[in-house]
Design an enzyme around this catalytic site. Structure first.
Site, PDB file in Angstrom:
ATOM      1  N   TYR A  86       0.881  -1.175   0.000  1.00 41.87           N
ATOM      2  CA  TYR A  86       0.000   0.000   0.000  1.00 41.87           C
ATOM      3  C   TYR A  86       0.919   1.226   0.000  1.00 41.87           C
ATOM      4  O   TYR A  86       0.833   2.067   0.877  1.00 41.87           O
ATOM      5  CB  TYR A  86      -0.826  -0.078   1.290  1.00 41.87           C
ATOM      6  CG  TYR A  86      -2.078   0.740   1.416  1.00 41.87           C
ATOM      7  CD1 TYR A  86      -3.047   0.769   0.422  1.00 41.87           C
ATOM      8  CD2 TYR A  86      -2.312   1.482   2.583  1.00 41.87           C
ATOM      9  CE1 TYR A  86      -4.207   1.495   0.594  1.00 41.87           C
ATOM     10  CE2 TYR A  86      -3.478   2.206   2.751  1.00 41.87           C
ATOM     11  CZ  TYR A  86      -4.426   2.202   1.755  1.00 41.87           C
ATOM     12  OH  TYR A  86      -5.593   2.918   1.926  1.00 41.87           O
ATOM     13  N   ARG A  93     -12.978   7.103   5.070  1.00 45.66           N
ATOM     14  CA  ARG A  93     -13.059   7.600   6.443  1.00 45.66           C
ATOM     15  C   ARG A  93     -13.137   9.120   6.438  1.00 45.66           C
ATOM     16  O   ARG A  93     -12.257   9.807   6.951  1.00 45.66           O
ATOM     17  CB  ARG A  93     -11.827   7.151   7.252  1.00 45.66           C
ATOM     18  CG  ARG A  93     -11.662   5.655   7.400  1.00 45.66           C
ATOM     19  CD  ARG A  93     -10.458   5.296   8.276  1.00 45.66           C
ATOM     20  NE  ARG A  93      -9.189   5.823   7.740  1.00 45.66           N
ATOM     21  CZ  ARG A  93      -8.470   5.207   6.800  1.00 45.66           C
ATOM     22  NH1 ARG A  93      -8.856   4.053   6.310  1.00 45.66           N
ATOM     23  NH2 ARG A  93      -7.356   5.749   6.360  1.00 45.66           N
ATOM     24  N   GLU A 150      -6.835  -2.154  -9.508  1.00 44.89           N
ATOM     25  CA  GLU A 150      -5.723  -1.438  -8.898  1.00 44.89           C
ATOM     26  C   GLU A 150      -4.508  -1.699  -9.777  1.00 44.89           C
ATOM     27  O   GLU A 150      -4.098  -2.845  -9.950  1.00 44.89           O
ATOM     28  CB  GLU A 150      -5.480  -1.906  -7.456  1.00 44.89           C
ATOM     29  CG  GLU A 150      -6.635  -1.515  -6.536  1.00 44.89           C
ATOM     30  CD  GLU A 150      -6.351  -1.726  -5.050  1.00 44.89           C
ATOM     31  OE1 GLU A 150      -5.453  -2.519  -4.715  1.00 44.89           O
ATOM     32  OE2 GLU A 150      -7.047  -1.082  -4.235  1.00 44.89           O
ATOM     33  N   ARG A 191     -15.225  -3.179  -4.353  1.00 37.69           N
ATOM     34  CA  ARG A 191     -15.201  -2.180  -3.277  1.00 37.69           C
ATOM     35  C   ARG A 191     -16.355  -2.330  -2.291  1.00 37.69           C
ATOM     36  O   ARG A 191     -16.200  -2.012  -1.108  1.00 37.69           O
ATOM     37  CB  ARG A 191     -15.230  -0.770  -3.884  1.00 37.69           C
ATOM     38  CG  ARG A 191     -14.066  -0.442  -4.784  1.00 37.69           C
ATOM     39  CD  ARG A 191     -12.748  -0.572  -4.063  1.00 37.69           C
ATOM     40  NE  ARG A 191     -11.629  -0.232  -4.950  1.00 37.69           N
ATOM     41  CZ  ARG A 191     -10.357  -0.488  -4.641  1.00 37.69           C
ATOM     42  NH1 ARG A 191     -10.043  -1.068  -3.504  1.00 37.69           N
ATOM     43  NH2 ARG A 191      -9.404  -0.163  -5.487  1.00 37.69           N
ATOM     44  N   TYR A 198     -13.783  -5.367   5.629  1.00 37.95           N
ATOM     45  CA  TYR A 198     -12.342  -5.178   5.869  1.00 37.95           C
ATOM     46  C   TYR A 198     -11.968  -4.842   7.305  1.00 37.95           C
ATOM     47  O   TYR A 198     -10.816  -5.076   7.704  1.00 37.95           O
ATOM     48  CB  TYR A 198     -11.752  -4.145   4.904  1.00 37.95           C
ATOM     49  CG  TYR A 198     -11.848  -2.701   5.331  1.00 37.95           C
ATOM     50  CD1 TYR A 198     -13.035  -2.012   5.226  1.00 37.95           C
ATOM     51  CD2 TYR A 198     -10.723  -2.034   5.822  1.00 37.95           C
ATOM     52  CE1 TYR A 198     -13.110  -0.684   5.599  1.00 37.95           C
ATOM     53  CE2 TYR A 198     -10.799  -0.710   6.199  1.00 37.95           C
ATOM     54  CZ  TYR A 198     -11.993  -0.028   6.098  1.00 37.95           C
ATOM     55  OH  TYR A 198     -12.070   1.282   6.470  1.00 37.95           O
ATOM     56  N   THR A 229      -1.571   0.062  -5.111  1.00 36.88           N
ATOM     57  CA  THR A 229      -2.052   0.906  -6.202  1.00 36.88           C
ATOM     58  C   THR A 229      -1.109   2.074  -6.434  1.00 36.88           C
ATOM     59  O   THR A 229      -0.733   2.765  -5.493  1.00 36.88           O
ATOM     60  CB  THR A 229      -3.441   1.466  -5.850  1.00 36.88           C
ATOM     61  OG1 THR A 229      -4.274   0.381  -5.473  1.00 36.88           O
ATOM     62  CG2 THR A 229      -4.046   2.208  -7.034  1.00 36.88           C
TER      63      THR A 229
HETATM   64 MN    MN Z   1      -3.841  -3.672  -4.115  1.00 34.99          MN
END
Ligand code: MN
Length: 400
Positions: A114, A128, A185, A223, A230, A330
């Site tokens: 990430y 968020r 991604e 998503r 998650y 990504t």
């Molecule tokens: Mn990924």
């Protein structure tokens, strides 16, 4: 400047300065290792006589290590540039258009990171809102999760729209059905060649002793499934249904001229994450959605490097194996035209993108095709390329 006697068109991803490895079949040959040159594939077992290439994956060759990789690369340059070898080698070339390309390596473990600050900040703002975009740990360690290696698939493999649980913020309870927020991604992955020993961390300085090369990765992401599942343990079914990789593994040696300084990192990371060698990479990525270029993510802005990611994923004593794949996360640059997911490009679906045929898209529809490609500076001032990773979305539960 070195030139091959094999014709290579201007702009080809595969001049002799590249020589990426893949696995091909066709033209009367079973799955075996080849190298891309221009519009051709060189059958390596036939051209070199080394049986390590007469196999359906790169793993045995990758396990041999950097000295062996260097010797083969040097030999291939000789064979493909010196006219004296033309007669003996030319008969082992097969047109790329006539072969099928397979998953180039047997995937051992798969980890996804990430590492783009822009991507992590965009996702933080979207998922968020009102909070800090980056979590407190983000600038102290390369965040990652363990993915599903068994569903890493070759470029061109259709992607069936996943079903699962999803719950909108305003809905009282979850429902079950096909994902309606299917995304991509755009990432770059490292393929591990030489294993490490259990209990022995790999320092950042040893990256090139273990890493064999780089591929393009499309980390398909549902998503709506992801958003509901998650917390608190991270991505699960929203990502494990398919991860596509490009068919050619570009060796580290081909990317020497693409290396740039490790990004400035503030605060300075802990000792084990500091780098003596630079492993930033100046890769130019392009994302096409049904033939329309919708983004050009710049890999050079990535915050964490692959050397730091390898050091981090082994610092607890965990070992890596031949065929391990770890992806960058990504790739999103600082401007909107450089973002690497549709979640970001359409700002969670609220600002659709317009394609060349006039249609608008927020997330992927059945029948949509996504193509990710990349190029990099190579030796002699030429550009080399990764080829592409491509996938088409099939309706839920349709036969592949
Ligand atoms: Mn990924």
């Amino acid at each position: 400047m070195r030139r091959s006697w094999v014709p290579v068109e201007d702009g080809s991803h595969f001049p002799v300065q590249n020589l990426p490895y893949g696995v091909f079949s066709g033209a009367g040959r079973g799955p075996r290792v080849g190298v891309a040159i221009g519009e051709q594939v060189l059958d390596l077992a036939a051209a070199t006589g080394d049986e390590v290439f007469d196999r359906p994956s790169l793993n045995s060759f990758m396990a041999r290590g950097p000295v062996a990789w260097g010797k083969v690369r040097q030999r291939l340059v000789e064979l493909l540039t010196d006219e004296a070898h033309r007669d003996e080698v030319e008969r082992h070339l097969v047109p790329r258009a006539a072969v099928e390309l397979h998953l180039p390596f047997e995937v051992a473990d798969y980890v996804d990171f990430y590492a783009s600050e822009q991507h992590a900040s965009n996702v933080g703002r979207i998922l968020r809102p009102g909070g800090e975009p980056l979590t407190p740990n983000w600038k102290h360690l390369p965040i990652g999760y363990h993915g599903r290696s068994g569903t890493v698939v070759a470029s061109g493999t259709p992607v069936v729209r996943p079903e699962g649980q999803r719950k909108g913020a305003s809905e009282p309870a979850p429902s079950f059905g096909p994902s309606v927020r299917l995304d991509i991604e755009a990432e770059v992955g490292v393929v591990v060649g030489v294993p490490s020993a259990l209990g022995r961390p790999v320092p950042t300085s040893a990256f090139a002793e273990h890493a064999f090369g780089f591929v393009l990765v499309n980390d398909w992401s549902a998503r709506d499934i992801q958003a509901w599942e998650y917390a608190p343990l991270g991505p699960f079914l929203g990502k494990s249904f398919a991860t596509s990789v490009s068919p050619w593994v570009v060796p580290l040696a081909a990317l020497e001229h693409a290396r740039i300084p490790t990004p400035r990192q503030v605060p300075e990371p802990l000792e084990y994450l500091r780098c003596v060698e630079d492993w930033g990479l100046d890769l130019a990525i392009e994302i096409e959605w049904n033939g329309t270029v919708v983004s050009r993510p710049a890999f050079r802005e990535m915050y964490w490097t692959a050397a730091q990611q390898l050091a981090h994923m082994t610092v607890n004593g965990a070992s890596v194996r031949t065929g391990d794949l770890f992806a960058s996360g990504t790739v999103s640059g600082s401007t909107r035209g450089e973002w690497g997911s549709f979640l970001e490009l359409t700002w969670n679906g609220s600002e659709p993108v317009r394609l060349a045929d006039g249609s608008e898209r927020a997330f992927l529809e059945d029948g949509d095709t996504v193509r990710i490609s990349a190029t990099a500076p190579g030796e002699d001032g030429v550009r080399i390329g990764f080829g592409e990773v491509v996938g088409t979305i099939l309706p839920t539960r349709s036969a592949m």
